[in-house]
Design a protein around this motif. Sequence first.
Motif, PDB file in Angstrom:
ATOM      1  N   PRO A 187      -1.212  -7.984   5.833  1.00 46.16           N
ATOM      2  CA  PRO A 187      -0.803  -8.377   7.187  1.00 46.16           C
ATOM      3  C   PRO A 187      -0.548  -9.876   7.281  1.00 46.16           C
ATOM      4  O   PRO A 187      -1.091 -10.690   6.523  1.00 46.16           O
ATOM      5  CB  PRO A 187      -1.983  -7.954   8.052  1.00 46.16           C
ATOM      6  N   HIS A 188       0.253 -10.242   8.261  1.00 41.69           N
ATOM      7  CA  HIS A 188       0.569 -11.634   8.534  1.00 41.69           C
ATOM      8  C   HIS A 188      -0.659 -12.300   9.151  1.00 41.69           C
ATOM      9  O   HIS A 188      -1.126 -11.890  10.205  1.00 41.69           O
ATOM     10  CB  HIS A 188       1.760 -11.709   9.497  1.00 41.69           C
ATOM     11  N   GLY A 189      -1.187 -13.345   8.471  1.00 47.32           N
ATOM     12  CA  GLY A 189      -2.365 -14.039   8.977  1.00 47.32           C
ATOM     13  C   GLY A 189      -3.642 -13.586   8.334  1.00 47.32           C
ATOM     14  O   GLY A 189      -4.725 -13.962   8.785  1.00 47.32           O
ATOM     15  N   LEU A 190      -3.571 -12.795   7.267  1.00 46.35           N
ATOM     16  CA  LEU A 190      -4.744 -12.322   6.540  1.00 46.35           C
ATOM     17  C   LEU A 190      -4.448 -12.437   5.052  1.00 46.35           C
ATOM     18  O   LEU A 190      -3.339 -12.110   4.612  1.00 46.35           O
ATOM     19  CB  LEU A 190      -5.067 -10.875   6.922  1.00 46.35           C
ATOM     20  N   THR A 191      -5.407 -12.845   4.268  1.00 46.45           N
ATOM     21  CA  THR A 191      -5.161 -13.133   2.858  1.00 46.45           C
ATOM     22  C   THR A 191      -5.717 -12.068   1.924  1.00 46.45           C
ATOM     23  O   THR A 191      -5.986 -12.339   0.757  1.00 46.45           O
ATOM     24  CB  THR A 191      -5.796 -14.494   2.503  1.00 46.45           C
ATOM     25  N   CYS A 192      -5.911 -10.878   2.393  1.00 46.37           N
ATOM     26  CA  CYS A 192      -6.388  -9.779   1.548  1.00 46.37           C
ATOM     27  C   CYS A 192      -5.430  -8.602   1.653  1.00 46.37           C
ATOM     28  O   CYS A 192      -4.461  -8.635   2.414  1.00 46.37           O
ATOM     29  CB  CYS A 192      -7.808  -9.370   1.929  1.00 46.37           C
ATOM     30  N   MET A 193      -5.724  -7.522   0.878  1.00 46.43           N
ATOM     31  CA  MET A 193      -4.826  -6.374   0.777  1.00 46.43           C
ATOM     32  C   MET A 193      -5.499  -5.103   1.305  1.00 46.43           C
ATOM     33  O   MET A 193      -6.703  -4.917   1.137  1.00 46.43           O
ATOM     34  CB  MET A 193      -4.410  -6.138  -0.676  1.00 46.43           C
ATOM     35  N   ILE A 194      -4.653  -4.241   1.902  1.00 41.36           N
ATOM     36  CA  ILE A 194      -5.091  -2.929   2.376  1.00 41.36           C
ATOM     37  C   ILE A 194      -4.176  -1.883   1.728  1.00 41.36           C
ATOM     38  O   ILE A 194      -2.956  -2.051   1.728  1.00 41.36           O
ATOM     39  CB  ILE A 194      -5.008  -2.827   3.910  1.00 41.36           C
ATOM     40  N   PRO A 195      -4.738  -0.822   1.153  1.00 37.19           N
ATOM     41  CA  PRO A 195      -3.879   0.155   0.454  1.00 37.19           C
ATOM     42  C   PRO A 195      -2.956   0.904   1.422  1.00 37.19           C
ATOM     43  O   PRO A 195      -3.342   1.245   2.541  1.00 37.19           O
ATOM     44  CB  PRO A 195      -4.877   1.104  -0.207  1.00 37.19           C
ATOM     45  N   CYS A 196      -1.732   1.140   0.978  1.00 40.38           N
ATOM     46  CA  CYS A 196      -0.791   1.951   1.754  1.00 40.38           C
ATOM     47  C   CYS A 196      -1.149   3.429   1.609  1.00 40.38           C
ATOM     48  O   CYS A 196      -1.594   3.870   0.540  1.00 40.38           O
ATOM     49  CB  CYS A 196       0.640   1.732   1.255  1.00 40.38           C
ATOM     50  N   PRO A 197      -0.946   4.217   2.648  1.00 43.12           N
ATOM     51  CA  PRO A 197      -1.277   5.648   2.557  1.00 43.12           C
ATOM     52  C   PRO A 197      -0.232   6.398   1.739  1.00 43.12           C
ATOM     53  O   PRO A 197       0.893   5.918   1.533  1.00 43.12           O
ATOM     54  CB  PRO A 197      -1.270   6.104   4.014  1.00 43.12           C
ATOM     55  N   LEU A 198      -0.604   7.578   1.285  1.00 38.73           N
ATOM     56  CA  LEU A 198       0.323   8.427   0.556  1.00 38.73           C
ATOM     57  C   LEU A 198       1.476   8.839   1.478  1.00 38.73           C
ATOM     58  O   LEU A 198       1.290   9.075   2.661  1.00 38.73           O
ATOM     59  CB  LEU A 198      -0.398   9.672   0.036  1.00 38.73           C
ATOM     60  N   GLY A 199       2.636   8.951   0.888  1.00 35.19           N
ATOM     61  CA  GLY A 199       3.851   9.205   1.654  1.00 35.19           C
ATOM     62  C   GLY A 199       4.586   7.941   2.002  1.00 35.19           C
ATOM     63  O   GLY A 199       5.702   7.987   2.506  1.00 35.19           O
ATOM     64  N   ALA A 200       3.936   6.791   1.729  1.00 30.29           N
ATOM     65  CA  ALA A 200       4.575   5.492   1.942  1.00 30.29           C
ATOM     66  C   ALA A 200       5.121   4.973   0.611  1.00 30.29           C
ATOM     67  O   ALA A 200       4.668   5.372  -0.464  1.00 30.29           O
ATOM     68  CB  ALA A 200       3.573   4.508   2.529  1.00 30.29           C
ATOM     69  N   TYR A 201       6.075   4.091   0.711  1.00 29.32           N
ATOM     70  CA  TYR A 201       6.640   3.435  -0.465  1.00 29.32           C
ATOM     71  C   TYR A 201       6.544   1.939  -0.240  1.00 29.32           C
ATOM     72  O   TYR A 201       7.216   1.379   0.626  1.00 29.32           O
ATOM     73  CB  TYR A 201       8.084   3.865  -0.671  1.00 29.32           C
ATOM     74  N   CYS A 202       5.629   1.290  -0.985  1.00 29.48           N
ATOM     75  CA  CYS A 202       5.314  -0.121  -0.775  1.00 29.48           C
ATOM     76  C   CYS A 202       5.648  -0.920  -2.034  1.00 29.48           C
ATOM     77  O   CYS A 202       4.747  -1.333  -2.798  1.00 29.48           O
ATOM     78  CB  CYS A 202       3.848  -0.300  -0.420  1.00 29.48           C
ATOM     79  N   PRO A 203       6.896  -1.132  -2.330  1.00 32.09           N
ATOM     80  CA  PRO A 203       7.257  -1.904  -3.530  1.00 32.09           C
ATOM     81  C   PRO A 203       7.235  -3.410  -3.229  1.00 32.09           C
ATOM     82  O   PRO A 203       6.979  -3.837  -2.103  1.00 32.09           O
ATOM     83  CB  PRO A 203       8.674  -1.415  -3.821  1.00 32.09           C
ATOM     84  N   ARG A 204       7.478  -4.164  -4.233  1.00 31.29           N
ATOM     85  CA  ARG A 204       7.658  -5.606  -4.059  1.00 31.29           C
ATOM     86  C   ARG A 204       9.000  -5.844  -3.397  1.00 31.29           C
ATOM     87  O   ARG A 204      10.016  -5.251  -3.745  1.00 31.29           O
ATOM     88  CB  ARG A 204       7.617  -6.288  -5.429  1.00 31.29           C
TER      89      ARG A 204
END
Length: 1099
Positions: A187-204
Amino acid sequence: MLEMRILSSAITLTLILQTIWRVSHAQPQPQPTPQDPAAAAAAAADNPAAMQLLSKTMFNRFNNFSAFLGPDAKKHLGFCIRDMDAEWDKAFNFSKNTQFLAECRLCTAAEVKFYGQSLLGGGGGGLRSSYYLRPNKNCNLTAWPAGCEPGWACNVKKEDNVDIKNDKEIPERVLDCQPCCPGFFCPHGLTCMIPCPLGAYCPRAQLNQATGVCDPYRYQLPPGQANHSCGGADIWSDFNTGYELFCSGGFYCPTTTQRLPCTEGHFCRSGSTAQMRCFQLAGCDQQTENQNITAYGIIFFGGITMILLIIYNCSGQVLSDREKRQAKSREAAARSARETVQARERWKSAKDVARKGAELTAQLSRTFSRKKSVLNEPHKGSGQPKPGSDAALASMSGELKGKKKKESNLTKMLRDLEENPDNDEGFNVEIGDKNLKKQGKGKQLHTRSQIFKYAYGQIEKEKALQEQTKNLTFSGVISVASDLEFSSRPPIEVFFQDLTLTLKGKNKHLLRCVTGKLVPGHVSAVMGPSGAGKTTFLSALLGKAAGCTITGSILINGKNEPMQSYKRIIGYVPQDDIVHGNLTVEENLWFSARCRLAADLEKAEKVLVVERVIESLGLQHIRDSLVGTVEKRGISGGQRKRVNVGLEMVMEPSLLILDEPTSGLDSSSSLLLLRALRREALEGVNICMVVHQPSYTLYKMFDDLILLAKGGLTVYHGPVKKVEEYFSGLGIVVPERVNPPDYYIDILEGIVKPNANATVKFKELPLRWMLHNGYPVPPDMLDSAGVSSIATDDSSHGGMTPASATPDQSFAGDLWQDVKFTVGQKKDHIWLNFNRSQDLSNRNTPNVVMQYKFFLGRVGKQRLREARTQAVDYLILLLAGICLGTLAKVSDETFGSTGYLYTVIGVSLLTKIAALRSFSLDKLHYWRESAAGMSSLAYFLAKDSVDHFNTIIKPAVYLSMFYFFNNPRSTIFDNYMVLLCLVYCVTGIAYVLAIYYEPAPAQLWSVLLPVVLTLIANQDADSFASKIGNYCYTKWALEAFLLANAERYSGVWLIQRCGAIRQRGYDLDDYYPCLAYLIATGIFSRGVAFFCLVTFQKK
């Protein structure tokens, strides 16, 4: 759209908080792991075995938390997630690809909690309209590392020990900022990561040089940072806000870092994790988002249309074939009976001719023969046969031929016929059973052929005896009565004294001081000018004069008992021809006989009763013809009138009341009808009928005459043969060639003035009749000056007396009187409907179960003959399914709410209008049958039972088009169950509208209700209209449709599903309650409809 974003933010917060809660309450894992996953990943980068072990360890830390779900899970997400473990596996089960977890910088509980509180607006708790976070320890006005940008994250210091379960303090993450890992969103304003749920496509992300946007996401690179590149995903929200996160339609994403195109023969909806095989006729190409199963819909449409066309053109074939078989059996029995009677008559004629020939031969022999003594010798002995007898003929024939033969069978039959003319022995060979007479009264007759032969044998015998008499009057009646064996019916003698009817609230007399009696075995005629109260007189006798005050006394067989106690043996023929038009003549009569004759009466006797009525009313040639309706021509008006009378004759009444049965009949039909009634009178039936201007022949066939003047006053009541004598004594003599009843009615109308020799005026005739018989006379009638107030010419029901006249009132007073009169009349109607008197008729008619069976058979025949109308209803449903399924395609954003909204409106409207026909068209028939003692419950249940066929078939017909053209994610069974409950519900509501309202307003309400209620049910949860919609059947149906479809959306769709359900105020656990509410509403509305059926009857 803004509200949807706010809701999705809240749902995202709840889901992530539940994730961290699982993390914080997880048991320690046995594998030792570094405090910083990124550092561990770097250390294990050159060791594949270590990398695999690290990936599994991180997955276990993340995935095994479902067993430790806290109590807040159900509180926050219970409305949209039924099984938290199952939904967690569908959204975050990364067992197929755990390697990307080892490289992630997972947010701690404190960071995720801060993220959620920022979306909720901080301490105030209000929802924010954007996804920007508040300043925090790592991202604020003084420090803004690269990891604070959307799609980026940072590491903690090596010497810091990060506890992922810590929800109090945000760790410092400002080092080694890099793009967000594939499969995660930062998220914008946070420096950590949250996993995307299945069915999503989160590439670079990749920078789009033309727009400056990081594709496929929407954020841009920060200005002034040349080394900054596009990172990973930055948001997980609803479809409209973050559609770029969803796996595109035509592709499937087995993991959040992999997207594959759909192969040929498969289809992939948006957010799919695997491709689905298409049906054989769907024809899916590569990268197909949704299979096109319209071909199956076209096949179903063609097949159903073909079936409907067959039903439309051959609907009556089943019944017609059955009727033809019955007609053949019946005609064979009638032909056999006629041949038997004709043979009997031929034998009688041959016997008479032979007797006369023998007598003539003997006379000639005595005159011309010289051997008279020799010829006469055989006749002198006491043991010798008489001349002209069968034995004499046989002996003469034997002497002439010189041969002595054995007596033939024909001679035996002739002898038996002479000895017992009424014996049918010898002629039953043609009937088929020599023992028919021995069985007696139709007992032990089981086959249709035997029953018909028995019935027609009796009828032909009666016809042969009737033809030997002149008319059914005087000597003819005595002759027929002595020859025929008529069944004895319970006698009903009606005596009425000083009978007066006054309208409540208006003090207006409809009948006044009517005294007399109706005698069993007599046919009484009620005559008088228009407005004389003839029909009112009949209603008063039957106790059905609602809205009136009745004074005087009515005695039944000398006892003061209500007429309703004898309704099972009382027949009433209304003035209107209330006959089922979609049934044949025989079916109408047979149904009335089965429901109203004694339950223990043998079937053969019932058939005999029906056949006798058909024969006596001259309906033999039209017995298999439909009576007909306004739209479809059937039998003639005169024939319909006779069928109307026959409905009461077949129940073998003891008292038969007829209201103008000869109106609309020609003289021959009227004569035929009156002869049939005369025959009923021979069995002791008390017959009273209103007649308008009968011919002289009909007039002479009546026994008694009741002549009424305007105002319901009696002018004459007595034998027909003495009426002219009475009026002659008053100076009123009927001119020659003038029909007496016409002349008397013209005098009472004031059209013809009495003769100059008359001693009274026509308005004084009621007074003279009272004085003539010594009846008490009201004081106002004794006043010579008030004679003109006995009746006024401008009154349709008779005039008001001065004593009953009311002074002039104001408009408000008149209005109040009218309201009181209307309310009183309604009250009387309800009292008549619910009043139950003790049954004194001694006739046990079929019970409710048997009547339900009879009604079910009748309604089934009617529906089968209305199959063309039913086929049109189904065709309209098919077209509606095609149109709505094509125009309202299922939208993943709304879970198909538009199509389901139109479905609820369309199906409700079409089903209601079709269900109105069940009761709207049969109200008059029901009122007549219920007044005759038939079961209202059996009638209602039979109608509803037959309509269950439409309740089951119509949802399938509609879905056969809508589902294949719309293709939602929910199963066809789920949609069918909702439609089944919906159709059952709206059918019950249609019953209420059809019974309570007239056809025109009932149709208007059927159109308005589904439209208005569906629009109310489609409002958002916080609106006032939504509160009202919670009690509307349309809301329950629409909610069940959407919940069945929304539950099929999981994984990346979880936020969209929960947001849409929360926005409408729905709950996944309400699916089955919604179906139960629909069924309960259908049952309750049917109860209300039955109450209206037995309560709000119009007499």
